[in-house]
Design a protein around this motif. Structure first.
Motif, short mmCIF file in Angstrom:
data_model
loop_
_atom_site.label_atom_id
_atom_site.label_comp_id
_atom_site.label_asym_id
_atom_site.label_seq_id
_atom_site.Cartn_x
_atom_site.Cartn_y
_atom_site.Cartn_z
N ALA A 181 -64.20 -1.18 17.19
CA ALA A 181 -64.36 -1.55 18.40
C ALA A 181 -64.90 -0.70 19.00
O ALA A 181 -64.52 0.63 19.34
CB ALA A 181 -63.08 -2.15 18.95
N GLY A 182 -66.05 -0.99 19.76
CA GLY A 182 -66.79 0.14 20.78
C GLY A 182 -67.75 0.91 19.83
O GLY A 182 -68.23 1.87 20.44
N ALA A 183 -68.03 0.66 18.69
CA ALA A 183 -69.19 1.27 17.88
C ALA A 183 -70.53 1.32 18.57
O ALA A 183 -70.81 0.49 19.24
CB ALA A 183 -69.27 0.82 16.59
N VAL A 184 -71.00 2.56 18.53
CA VAL A 184 -72.23 2.65 19.35
C VAL A 184 -73.38 1.69 18.78
O VAL A 184 -73.82 1.84 17.62
CB VAL A 184 -72.82 4.03 19.47
N GLU A 185 -73.74 0.82 19.52
CA GLU A 185 -74.91 -0.10 19.24
C GLU A 185 -76.47 0.32 19.90
O GLU A 185 -76.39 1.17 21.03
CB GLU A 185 -74.83 -1.35 19.85
#
Length: 412
Positions: free
Chosen positions: A385-389
């Protein structure tokens, strides 16, 4: 040694010229035709001995051979004047070899193992700078090295190193680099993390005993023919030297990364690991890394000839200054042919398979990355969750910075 028979081939051709039936003016024609035929045969043999696979790989094979021939010719000509050891730029976006580092600026010059030299200049702001004495032909062997911390740089960034055979001279108290018997080249490597902000140094190599170097002999066809033979011999060596190593990697390290046992050929305190990717169009590799305690870490891709994949116009490499950690502090690097929409993408550029290598420069710890082979559709399940896109506009900006960094690193 690879294809040393070329030397005998040239000798036979030259002996034939000794007959009185041949005029001296024909010697240059025979020498040139012998050179061209030998180079042609070396290239054809290489193509026949190594499966070419896809159209992409066949095309890169042709360019790989062309560049290795060019380097072999240039080195032979440039190294002939031993009194003037000019430092010349190595691998850039061309002349790649031995999985050249995407973060490095390479300089090299010929040495004689009985010469004495001074290397001086101004150190830049690279993450790591290192100099190394090597034998690069007919078999690569690394010898002594120094890194930037050992150069005794003054307040203005200036340094001087002396090089020579044997022990340090009594009248020199600064940095000393011994030249081993049989050594023939000085290599300089500068590794950059932030490509646009860090600057290369200024390096000059001077032969101190140049006054005792014999004057160049008058040119003659026999000597030129011998030099042409050496060019082809170097060409055959450069084409083939990495192939046995790559065959092992391809078999034993498929879609994984394995840390290498120190071989003594790289720089001191560096850790290397490698693997081989082989992906269908709908597959990716997810590499999970706990960053090492190192001056710089990097991960990059190479083609099946051990040349770096495009890291200027594509993201064929990533380092610790460029990568973005996920919320849990770990780095997730995605290898594939299609932009996954996340940070830390290594673009295969359409290559179905090729080499992978990680480098930890001047490393205090050495974590081994984890590698997962996944269908593209399942990647999201493995991202936190919150992985950099990353949106296309940001990806384009990153590419622009890569081009700017390359220009800064390689400009005169």
């Amino acid at each position: 040694m690879y294809l040393r028979w070329f030397g005998c081939f040239f000798c036979s051709a030259l002996l034939a010229l000794a007959g009185p039936a041949l005029a001296d003016r024909e010697a240059d024609v025979v020498a040139w035709e012998t050179f061209m035929e030998a180079a042609r045969d070396a290239g054809s043999r290489f193509l026949r001995d190594h499966s070419q696979g896809s159209d992409v790989e066949r095309a890169t094979a042709l360019m790989y051979m062309t560049q290795q021939l060019a380097v072999s010719v240039q080195q032979s000509v440039a190294d002939a004047d031993t009194s003037l050891p000019l430092l010349r730029l190595g691998a850039t976006n061309i002349n790649k070899w031995g999985l050249d580092s995407a973060d490095a600026r390479y300089l090299g010059a010929a040495l004689r193992d009985d010469g004495t030299y001074r290397l001086f200049g101004t150190l830049g702001s690279a993450k790591l700078s290192a100099i190394q004495v090597v034998t690069d032909y007919p078999r690569f062997q690394a010898h002594a090295s120094l890194d930037g911390s050992e150069l005794e740089v003054d307040a203005d960034g200036r340094f001087e190193v002396r090089l020579g055979r044997g022990a340090r001279p009594d009248d020199w108290h600064g940095p000393w680099l011994p030249i081993a018997e049989g050594a023939n080249r000085l290599l300089i490597r500068e590794y950059f993390g932030d490509w646009t902000q860090e600057s290369p140094g200024a390096w000059t190599l001077e032969r101190m005993d140049a006054g005792r170097v014999e004057a160049a002999k008058r040119a003659d066809v026999a000597a030129a023919s011998q030099q042409l033979g050496e060019m082809v011999d170097r060409f055959a060596y450069r084409l083939n030297v990495w192939m046995p190593w790559l065959a092992t990697t391809r078999t034993e390290r498929l879609n994984t990364l394995q840390q290498l046992t120190p071989s003594g050929q790289g720089l001191q305190n560096n850790v290397y690991g490698e693997g081989w990717f082989s992906l269908a169009n709908d597959e990716v590799l997810l590499i999970v890394l706990d960053a090492p305690d190192a001056d710089l870490w990097s991960l990059q891709l190479g083609n099946i000839w051990w040349e770096s994949l495009d890291y200027i116009h594509r993201t064929g490499s990533i380092n610790g200054s460029q990568a973005q950690p996920d919320p849990d502090g770990r780095y997730r690097i995605i290898v594939g042919s299609t932009d996954p929409g996340y940070a830390n993408w290594l673009d295969t550029g359409g290559a179905r398979e090729g080499a992978m290598m990680y480098r930890y420069l001047n490393s205090r710890t050495a974590p081994v990355p984890q590698v997962l082979l996944l269908p593209v559709g399942q990647l999201v399940q493995y991202m936190p969750a919150g992985a950099v896109e990353v949106l296309p506009a940001e990806r384009a900006r990153q590419t622009t910075l890569r081009r700017q960094g390359a220009l800064k690193r390689w400009s005169p």
